[in-house]
Design an enzyme around this catalytic site. Structure first.
Site, short mmCIF file in Angstrom:
data_model
loop_
_atom_site.label_atom_id
_atom_site.label_comp_id
_atom_site.label_asym_id
_atom_site.label_seq_id
_atom_site.Cartn_x
_atom_site.Cartn_y
_atom_site.Cartn_z
N CYS A 2 0.87 -1.05 -0.23
CA CYS A 2 -0.10 0.44 0.25
C CYS A 2 0.75 1.31 0.56
CB CYS A 2 -1.20 -0.12 0.85
SG CYS A 2 -1.51 -1.45 2.31
N ARG A 27 1.66 1.33 -6.82
CA ARG A 27 2.10 0.46 -5.89
C ARG A 27 0.98 -0.44 -5.35
NH1 ARG A 27 6.74 2.21 -2.03
NH2 ARG A 27 5.29 0.97 -0.45
N TRP A 73 -4.22 -2.01 0.63
CA TRP A 73 -4.40 -2.90 -0.79
C TRP A 73 -4.82 -3.96 -0.14
CZ3 TRP A 73 -2.32 -8.51 -0.94
CH2 TRP A 73 -2.45 -9.31 -2.02
N ASN A 99 0.77 0.28 6.65
CA ASN A 99 1.42 -0.59 5.68
C ASN A 99 1.80 -2.01 6.97
OD1 ASN A 99 0.33 0.88 3.81
ND2 ASN A 99 2.41 1.63 3.32
N GLY A 100 2.51 -3.19 5.76
CA GLY A 100 2.51 -4.19 6.38
C GLY A 100 1.42 -5.29 7.16
N GLU A 485 8.79 -14.57 -18.49
CA GLU A 485 8.59 -13.17 -19.28
C GLU A 485 7.71 -13.06 -19.91
OE1 GLU A 485 8.85 -9.65 -17.30
OE2 GLU A 485 8.98 -11.20 -16.73
N LYS A 489 3.73 -11.11 -18.43
CA LYS A 489 3.16 -10.08 -19.07
C LYS A 489 2.28 -9.87 -19.68
CE LYS A 489 6.87 -7.66 -17.55
NZ LYS A 489 5.92 -8.34 -16.27
N GLU A 492 -0.40 -10.77 -16.66
CA GLU A 492 -1.13 -9.38 -15.11
C GLU A 492 -1.38 -8.34 -16.17
OE1 GLU A 492 3.34 -9.14 -13.28
OE2 GLU A 492 4.05 -8.20 -15.49
N HIS A 508 6.02 -32.93 -23.46
CA HIS A 508 5.64 -33.58 -22.28
C HIS A 508 4.40 -32.67 -21.87
CE1 HIS A 508 9.34 -35.50 -22.90
NE2 HIS A 508 9.80 -34.85 -23.61
N LYS A 607 2.44 -3.24 -7.10
CA LYS A 607 3.98 -3.09 -7.55
C LYS A 607 4.92 -3.21 -6.52
CE LYS A 607 7.08 -1.44 -10.42
NZ LYS A 607 7.44 -1.73 -11.99
#
Length: 612
Positions: A2, A27, A73, A99-100, A485, A489, A492, A508, A607
């Protein structure tokens, strides 16, 4: 994850806090709130975007010069108005943002309920502000001392800022395993989760260390103490950041801007570190610890998400060029198992923010076992940068888009230089080969710029596959992590399910999924396995799969097999990821835009993951 912003000084607090929260939107968050003091403390909070908060706070006090703000968040409790921050104490005197995660909040809540405290939210944060209230009331303590004593009973991670109705003109902040930055202006102070809300007003900042508490006042005083009540001397840093870096600069999204910045950010990463005649690479962190690193039994790379993919490329680079054994670990797994780490090992942490909670915890564990720890981060002054024995910044500048782009290529560029430097020091490649590779690495920025010229072609291909429900990404060798990657992307930002695989592993399992509805993106630039990749494409085509191939300029074989091709300039195989990833970033971006997705702030993502 957050975002926190706070202010005390001569300015009007509300507009500054709102602007700060907008700077922190990148974020990731699902609700927002502010508290401003004008006699009493007025709290406004709302589920959704900061713009929704603004609509609900039209009657905010215009004369307040102190306040705190927060983007949340959700962890404990649903994302709604009640659970949004700030939270008040039971007596209404204290207001707090956090935050946390407070791990022992349930035990604290039970104890506080026995003392008569009543809670209205499901959050661990409300428990914390009630705990501070109880300590303050019991011992009649000033705010900063009540915060200090209360935090001795807390287990978990936190960055907090607290206001006290009865001590107007004072803010108290504290941190443990979650970042908090103090901005120092002219008779004014700012607090924030990172520098983005601060840079517009001052470049002078103090990075709070773990288990430190800061008190700032409207009178211009600042005091930092440890939880153990030891006075600390603030160390003031000068930010190397301009406000223009935080603007879109004419682009529709930060992600697109950051994709296009990569020729310059890769060059910035190399600047001052590469010389061509004669060839040399100098990384300060490596030079200072040459013996320890070159003689390491092995290197362990710890990272999460996109940084983990960069670390996988690092494994190929270090083992191929420097001949040092490398293991790549998810930091979240490394910290919770019982790994064999010795004093002969070097642990390299990769993190854009330098604040990733799992990576920090993994480093603390590795440090306790005597390993040397090396940080590769983007954010100057971050927690990882300060706790490591040595390290290197990638100098990518602020990355605002949640989906990492320029930080990834910055990390791979740094790992490429580090691998080459160690290869030369260990004598595992000839001087002529070293010269050849250094010369080629220096050309990468202009070759990235050339790939970006194909944007319209990539946009057209995006239009052809934007309605797909699944996608498969294939690569070999250095480009297998690029396949991972590319798939990440797409997931996301467009919410299309995608998976990355080594091309040979397609047989496989994944081959069972291939039909005319399944686009298969193949990175087909490897000279060392070209025929094998061509065979893999033939297998896809035999099952009516659509093939999009990333190929080397002038390719005449795979370009005839694939439905669509995207060319990249020829380069040495170890550096192909720096080019092949660019079209995959661009493809995901344009698909997401066409699907109407919020590219910079994809749903449910943050983020910087500063909680477990």
């Amino acid at each position: 994850m957050c975002g926190i912003v706070a202010y005390v000084g001569p300015r009007q607090a509300y507009p500054l806090l709102i602007k700060g929260l907008k700077r922190l939107e990148y974020r990731g968050y699902d609700s927002a709130g502010i508290a401003v003091a004008s006699g009493d403390i007025k709290v406004f909070k709302k589920k959704g975007k900061v713009s929704e908060l603004e609509k609900s706070a039209l009657n905010h006090p215009k004369d307040s010069n102190i306040g705190i703000g927060h983007t949340r968040w959700a962890t404990h409790g649903a994302p709604d108005d009640i659970n949004a921050h700030p939270h008040k104490s039971g007596n209404g005197r204290l207001t707090l943002v956090h935050n946390g995660i407070i791990e022992n909040y349930a035990l604290l809540r039970t104890a506080l309920e026995k003392e008569g405290h009543e809670f209205i939210s499901e959050t661990d944060t409300e428990v914390l502000v009630h705990l501070i209230e109880e300590v303050q009331k019991r011992d009649n303590l000033p705010l900063e001392e009540a915060v200090r004593v209360a935090l001795t009973r807390v287990i978990g991670a936190y960055a907090i800022v607290v206001m006290d109705r009865d001590e107007p003109g004072k803010l108290v902040g504290a941190r443990k395993a979650s970042p908090l930055v103090i901005g120092i202006g002219e008779n004014e102070y700012f607090m924030a989760s990172d520098a983005t809300p601060i840079i517009e007003y001052t470049k002078r900042v103090v990075y709070l260390n773990d288990e430190e508490i800061v008190t700032v006042t409207r009178d211009g005083d600042i005091q930092i103490k440890t939880i153990g009540d030891e006075l600390q001397t603030p160390f003031i840093h000068e930010l190397d950041m301009e406000i223009e870096m935080l603007e879109k600069g004419g682009y529709d999204y930060f992600m697109l801007k950051e994709i296009h910045e990569q020729p310059s950010t890769i060059a910035d990463c190399m600047r001052g570190r590469i010389n061509l005649e004669p060839a040399s690479i100098r990384l300060g962190g490596v030079e200072e610890h040459t013996n320890r690193i070159t003689r390491a039994n092995r290197i362990i790379m710890a990272a999460c998400g996109t940084s983990w993919h960069a670390a996988l490329i690092g494994e190929y680079l270090f083992e191929d060029l420097a001949r040092i054994p490398v293991e790549v670990e998810y930091a979240s797994e490394l910290r919770y198992r019982n790994p064999i780490i010795t004093e002969e090992d070097v642990v390299i942490a990769l993190s854009q923010s330098g604040e990733t909670a799992d990576t920090l915890a993994a480093l603390e564990m590795a440090k306790s076992k005597g390993a040397m720890i090396y940080g590769i981060v983007n954010m100057v002054g971050s927690s990882i940068a300060r706790m490591t024995d040595a390290g290197s910044y990638i100098h990518a500048g602020p990355e605002i888009g949640v989906a990492s782009t320029k930080a990834f290529t910055g990390q791979v560029s740094l790992l490429s230089m580090m691998a080459l430097s160690l290869a030369q020091k260990r004598g595992t490649i000839s001087q002529s080969r070293f010269q050849q590779l250094v010369n080629e690495l220096a050309l990468i920025p202009e070759k990235v710029a050339k790939v970006l010229e194909y944007e319209e072609q990539i946009k057209y291909i995006a239009g052809e596959i934007k309605d797909s429900h699944n996608a498969l990404y294939l690569g070999r060798g250095y480009n297998f992590p690029v396949a991972l990657e590319g798939a990440l992307k797409l997931k996301e930002i467009s919410y299309i399910h995608a998976e990355g695989y080594p091309a040979a592993e397609m047989k496989h399992g994944p081959i069972a999924l291939i039909d005319e509805q399944m686009p298969v993106i193949v990175i087909a630039t490897n000279k060392s396995a070209y025929e094998k990749i061509a065979s893999n494409i033939q297998e896809v085509k035999a099952r009516k799969g659509m093939v999009i191939a990333v190929v080397t300029e002038g390719d005449t074989i795979i370009s005839k097999l694939a439905d669509y091709t995207i060319e990249i300039p020829d380069t040495e195989e170890p550096f192909t990821p720096l080019l092949s990833v660019i079209p995959l970033q661009m493809l995901s971006y344009h698909i997401a835009v066409m699907r109407g997705c919020d590219v910079d702030q994809p749903r449910n993502l943050a983020k910087s993951v500063t909680v477990e």
